[in-house]
Design an enzyme around this catalytic site. Structure first.
Site, PDB file in Angstrom:
ATOM      1  N   ARG A   4      -0.324  14.632  13.167  1.00 32.65           N
ATOM      2  CA  ARG A   4       0.249  14.278  11.774  1.00 32.65           C
ATOM      3  C   ARG A   4       0.532  15.646  11.209  1.00 32.65           C
ATOM      4  O   ARG A   4      -0.013  15.925  10.117  1.00 32.65           O
ATOM      5  CB  ARG A   4      -0.465  13.405  10.990  1.00 32.65           C
ATOM      6  CG  ARG A   4      -0.983  12.067  11.716  1.00 32.65           C
ATOM      7  CD  ARG A   4      -1.733  11.074  10.951  1.00 32.65           C
ATOM      8  NE  ARG A   4      -0.755  10.378  10.156  1.00 32.65           N
ATOM      9  CZ  ARG A   4      -1.067   9.225   9.268  1.00 32.65           C
ATOM     10  NH1 ARG A   4      -2.499   8.941   9.542  1.00 32.65           N
ATOM     11  NH2 ARG A   4      -0.255   8.794   8.338  1.00 32.65           N
ATOM     12  N   ARG A  53      -9.079   0.036   3.443  1.00 26.12           N
ATOM     13  CA  ARG A  53      -8.191   1.023   3.023  1.00 26.12           C
ATOM     14  C   ARG A  53      -6.739   0.286   2.887  1.00 26.12           C
ATOM     15  O   ARG A  53      -6.123   0.714   1.844  1.00 26.12           O
ATOM     16  CB  ARG A  53      -7.994   2.038   4.174  1.00 26.12           C
ATOM     17  CG  ARG A  53      -8.955   3.287   4.127  1.00 26.12           C
ATOM     18  CD  ARG A  53      -8.691   4.199   5.193  1.00 26.12           C
ATOM     19  NE  ARG A  53      -7.192   4.407   4.904  1.00 26.12           N
ATOM     20  CZ  ARG A  53      -6.387   4.735   5.874  1.00 26.12           C
ATOM     21  NH1 ARG A  53      -6.800   4.602   7.015  1.00 26.12           N
ATOM     22  NH2 ARG A  53      -5.059   5.034   5.422  1.00 26.12           N
ATOM     23  N   CYS A  57      -5.554   7.655   9.002  1.00 27.61           N
ATOM     24  CA  CYS A  57      -5.729   7.292  10.235  1.00 27.61           C
ATOM     25  C   CYS A  57      -5.390   8.376  11.295  1.00 27.61           C
ATOM     26  O   CYS A  57      -4.418   8.973  11.370  1.00 27.61           O
ATOM     27  CB  CYS A  57      -4.847   5.974  10.599  1.00 27.61           C
ATOM     28  SG  CYS A  57      -5.318   4.583   9.704  1.00 27.61           S
ATOM     29  N   LYS A  95       0.863  -1.011  -0.063  1.00 22.17           N
ATOM     30  CA  LYS A  95       0.120  -0.075  -0.079  1.00 22.17           C
ATOM     31  C   LYS A  95       0.623   1.180   0.042  1.00 22.17           C
ATOM     32  O   LYS A  95       0.675   2.228  -0.950  1.00 22.17           O
ATOM     33  CB  LYS A  95      -0.930  -0.046   1.196  1.00 22.17           C
ATOM     34  CG  LYS A  95      -1.593   1.232   1.406  1.00 22.17           C
ATOM     35  CD  LYS A  95      -2.587   1.293   2.697  1.00 22.17           C
ATOM     36  CE  LYS A  95      -1.972   1.697   3.901  1.00 22.17           C
ATOM     37  NZ  LYS A  95      -1.608   3.093   4.310  1.00 22.17           N
ATOM     38  N   ASN A  96       1.624   1.458   0.791  1.00 26.02           N
ATOM     39  CA  ASN A  96       2.448   2.469   1.235  1.00 26.02           C
ATOM     40  C   ASN A  96       3.465   2.781  -0.039  1.00 26.02           C
ATOM     41  O   ASN A  96       3.928   4.170  -0.177  1.00 26.02           O
ATOM     42  CB  ASN A  96       3.139   2.811   2.602  1.00 26.02           C
ATOM     43  CG  ASN A  96       2.095   2.749   3.601  1.00 26.02           C
ATOM     44  OD1 ASN A  96       0.877   3.026   3.384  1.00 26.02           O
ATOM     45  ND2 ASN A  96       2.469   2.564   4.850  1.00 26.02           N
ATOM     46  N   ASP A 101       3.760   0.237  12.332  1.00 26.92           N
ATOM     47  CA  ASP A 101       2.429  -0.419  11.630  1.00 26.92           C
ATOM     48  C   ASP A 101       2.263  -1.933  11.858  1.00 26.92           C
ATOM     49  O   ASP A 101       1.023  -2.436  11.539  1.00 26.92           O
ATOM     50  CB  ASP A 101       2.497  -0.233   9.918  1.00 26.92           C
ATOM     51  CG  ASP A 101       2.510   1.350   9.627  1.00 26.92           C
ATOM     52  OD1 ASP A 101       2.004   2.059  10.589  1.00 26.92           O
ATOM     53  OD2 ASP A 101       2.812   1.533   8.438  1.00 26.92           O
TER      54      ASP A 101
HETATM   55  C1  EPZ Z   1       3.905   6.737   6.899  1.00 26.32           C
HETATM   56  O1  EPZ Z   1       3.175   7.993   7.223  1.00 26.32           O
HETATM   57  C2  EPZ Z   1       2.939   5.547   6.707  1.00 26.32           C
HETATM   58  N1  EPZ Z   1       1.740   6.112   5.582  1.00 26.32           N
HETATM   59  C3  EPZ Z   1       2.304   5.214   7.797  1.00 26.32           C
HETATM   60  O2  EPZ Z   1       1.458   3.908   7.637  1.00 26.32           O
HETATM   61  C4  EPZ Z   1       3.315   4.855   9.052  1.00 26.32           C
HETATM   62  O3  EPZ Z   1       2.849   4.354  10.092  1.00 26.32           O
HETATM   63  C5  EPZ Z   1       4.426   5.738   8.990  1.00 26.32           C
HETATM   64  O4  EPZ Z   1       4.905   6.294   7.925  1.00 26.32           O
HETATM   65  C6  EPZ Z   1       5.785   5.593   9.685  1.00 26.32           C
HETATM   66  O5  EPZ Z   1       6.213   4.344   9.449  1.00 26.32           O
HETATM   67  C7  EPZ Z   1       2.174   6.061   4.223  1.00 26.32           C
HETATM   68  O6  EPZ Z   1       3.284   5.691   3.947  1.00 26.32           O
HETATM   69  C8  EPZ Z   1       1.046   6.449   3.418  1.00 26.32           C
HETATM   70  P1  EPZ Z   1       5.888   9.918   8.903  1.00 26.32           P
HETATM   71  P2  EPZ Z   1       3.588   9.350   7.217  1.00 26.32           P
HETATM   72  O7  EPZ Z   1       5.992  11.273   8.004  1.00 26.32           O
HETATM   73  O8  EPZ Z   1       4.668   9.297   6.292  1.00 26.32           O
HETATM   74  C9  EPZ Z   1       6.310  13.024  12.457  1.00 26.32           C
HETATM   75  C10 EPZ Z   1      -0.418   2.595   7.758  1.00 26.32           C
HETATM   76  O9  EPZ Z   1      -0.795   2.004   8.830  1.00 26.32           O
HETATM   77  N2  EPZ Z   1       6.113  14.245  11.386  1.00 26.32           N
HETATM   78  O10 EPZ Z   1       7.184   8.931   8.791  1.00 26.32           O
HETATM   79  O11 EPZ Z   1       2.553  10.130   7.404  1.00 26.32           O
HETATM   80  C11 EPZ Z   1       4.856  12.233  12.854  1.00 26.32           C
HETATM   81  O12 EPZ Z   1       3.990  13.181  13.475  1.00 26.32           O
HETATM   82  C12 EPZ Z   1       0.066   3.828   7.918  1.00 26.32           C
HETATM   83  O13 EPZ Z   1      -0.194   1.990   6.860  1.00 26.32           O
HETATM   84  C13 EPZ Z   1       6.528  15.523  11.947  1.00 26.32           C
HETATM   85  O14 EPZ Z   1       6.680  15.969  13.020  1.00 26.32           O
HETATM   86  O15 EPZ Z   1       4.630   9.074   8.891  1.00 26.32           O
HETATM   87  C14 EPZ Z   1       5.079  11.206  13.306  1.00 26.32           C
HETATM   88  O16 EPZ Z   1       5.582  11.155  14.664  1.00 26.32           O
HETATM   89  C15 EPZ Z   1      -0.390   4.554   9.079  1.00 26.32           C
HETATM   90  N3  EPZ Z   1       6.440  16.352  10.917  1.00 26.32           N
HETATM   91  C16 EPZ Z   1       6.733  10.682  12.622  1.00 26.32           C
HETATM   92  O17 EPZ Z   1       7.136  12.000  12.269  1.00 26.32           O
HETATM   93  C17 EPZ Z   1       6.262  15.790   9.439  1.00 26.32           C
HETATM   94  O18 EPZ Z   1       6.334  16.965   8.914  1.00 26.32           O
HETATM   95  C18 EPZ Z   1       6.638   9.894  11.455  1.00 26.32           C
HETATM   96  O19 EPZ Z   1       5.791  10.392  10.636  1.00 26.32           O
HETATM   97  C19 EPZ Z   1       6.014  14.742   9.142  1.00 26.32           C
HETATM   98  C20 EPZ Z   1       5.969  13.706  10.242  1.00 26.32           C
END
Ligand code: EPZ
Length: 434
Positions: free
Chosen positions: A122, A402, A117, A22-23, A310
């Site tokens: 986020r 999803r 989610c 998916k991702n 995840d």
């Molecule tokens: C990706 O989300 C995945 N989604 C998520 O999978 C997964 O949990 C996550 O990466 C971590 O592996 C997709 O790929 C579509 P991040 P993403 O930016 O990119 C903070 C699932 O179940 N952050 O790596 O949104 C954030 O708050 C889903 O398949 C900032 O502070 O995650 C978090 O604590 C859910 N500022 C951490 O970084 C930013 O600008 C990691 O978030 C961006 C993120």
């Protein structure tokens, strides 16, 4: 409204084939915007996040054709930038990749803040930091929740970006934006997830010049044009991990096929520690939970190559019935333990706060009506329901749909007593009264 109904306490036996990731797929589907031509993507998972991504692309002018069950041709030649409708974009988190992709191709982009989610705050500050480093002007304050991105001369200029936090989304968005920038962009403290590498491989096969994906420093040398290609998405390591845990939780034996075992190393290591048997082959893994005592362990989630956040809820469902005490510390999100209350309704003994959960294993869970509060929480409830005695009814299953292709059919094929059940919406039927 649909529910998933499970009559549990039956070991799973047989073989399950994993779908495309998916991702990776959502990033690559939006990445096709950069290729001025037709891309054919194979191993596309049939999940609602992908149909939502297709709807967004179609709404901005892409033409998408189904070639076969998992192969789609996407023609983004006539895309109109800055036109993605709010109602579609807000449905999925990964819709923010339209920002990086449109910015990279047209030098401007506009989209609503994304949905997804509810697993904690986020923010997208790191994405914005990256776009600004490349010379874009980002306005994220306008009414209606839109992000508006412009450039002075329609161009971006490569520069260095240090991510303050390891972010998958920011790494991907900056990569997308930087492909056609003038000069070289360096992303430092980049995410190393396999889906980041898969996107880089896709973009490189379209003519981009990206090196270092999979390490903490990614270098993107700007090129003038990207072209269409055929590309197959990698298998979904989280879907695979979910079925591996289900085999252990039901004391069954499953061969999970179409996987890259290296991506599953942390899940494999934890299952071995817990007493399951795991054997790795070239592109499959076999997990046995029968005739073994599953015992408790400790997991700390972290960005790749750490244990994936995840897989936190699915591991929690196994720990709920593992001997002794277990603990999960969440190292990525603020709000990933909402599934705990649902497991407690099924008889689990768990204490949690926003960052950690301690499990005292019970002999067995019992079926109950429960609710999927997010995608992976839903997967955990399916695992719990498969292992529990009695009947479990899961609602809010659109979260599960999803991200898991045909999860009910795949589990049924390996012996689960699991059904999709249509239940009339109570509120709607009340509205129809009188
Ligand atoms: C990706 O989300 C995945 N989604 C998520 O999978 C997964 O949990 C996550 O990466 C971590 O592996 C997709 O790929 C579509 P991040 P993403 O930016 O990119 C903070 C699932 O179940 N952050 O790596 O949104 C954030 O708050 C889903 O398949 C900032 O502070 O995650 C978090 O604590 C859910 N500022 C951490 O970084 C930013 O600008 C990691 O978030 C961006 C993120």
């Amino acid at each position: 409204m649909e529910k998933i109904v499970i009559k549990g306490n039956k070991p799973l036996h047989g073989s399950i084939e994993v779908s495309g990731m998916k991702n990776a797929a959502v990033a690559i589907v939006f990445g096709t915007i950069l290729a001025e031509g037709k891309c054919t993507l194979g191993n596309i998972p049939l999940i609602s996040d992908i149909s939502d991504a297709f709807d967004i692309l179609t709404s901005v002018g892409a033409v998408i054709k189904r070639i076969d069950k998992t192969t789609y041709e996407i023609d983004t030649t006539r895309i109109k930038p800055c036109s993605a409708p709010y109602d579609l974009v807000k449905k999925m988190r990964a819709s923010y990749y339209i920002l990086g992709a449109e910015l990279g191709r047209f030098g401007r982009a506009r989209a609503a803040y994304p949905g997804g989610c509810d697993i904690g705050l986020r923010p997208i500050d790191q994405h914005i930091k990256g776009f600004r480093a490349l010379g874009a002007d980002v306005d994220a304050t306008n009414p209606g929740g839109y992000v508006n991105i412009t450039t002075e001369d329609g161009k971006l200029y490569g520069d260095s970006v240090y991510l303050d936090i390891v972010s998958v989304g920011a790494t991907i968005n900056i990569m997308l934006a930087a492909c056609k920038a003038e000069g070289t962009t360096v992303i430092d403290n980049a995410a190393r997830e396999p889906h980041v590498v898969d996107l880089a491989n896709f973009l490189n096969s379209c003519g981009a010049d990206i090196s270092g994906a999979g390490t903490e420093m990614i270098k993107i040398r700007g090129v003038s044009k990207l072209h269409g290609v055929h590309y197959d998405i990698i298998p979904d390591m989280i879907e695979a991990g979910t079925y591996m845990v289900a085999a252990a939780a039901t004391k069954g034996e499953l061969t999970v096929t179409n996987v890259i075992p290296r991506h599953l190393e942390t899940v494999t290591a934890k299952l071995l520690e817990m007493g399951a048997e795991v054997e790795e082959y070239d592109d499959s893994v076999r997990v046995r939970g029968e005739n073994t005592e599953i015992k408790g362990t400790y997991v700390k989630t972290a960005p790749y190559p750490g244990f994936p956040t995840d897989m936190n809820p699915q591991m929690g469902a196994l720990m709920a019935i593992a001997g002794g005490q277990s603990m999960i510390r969440e190292g990525v999100w603020d709000n990933r333990f909402k599934y705990v209350d649902e497991l407690i309704r099924m008889g689990a003994d768990i204490k949690s706060d926003s960052k950690s959960a301690t499990f005292t294993g019970v002999k067995t869970l019992h079926g109950a009506p429960v609710s999927a509060c997010d995608l992976r929480a839903g997967a955990a409830l399916i695992i719990a329901g498969l292992s529990a005695t009695g009947k479990t009814e899961i609602d809010n299953i659109y979260h599960i749909q999803r991200g898991y292709e045909n999860i009910v059919g795949k589990l049924k094929n390996v012996g689960a007593d699991i059904e999709l059940k249509y239940v009339p919406d109570e509120a709607a039927s009340l509205n129809n009264v009188g």
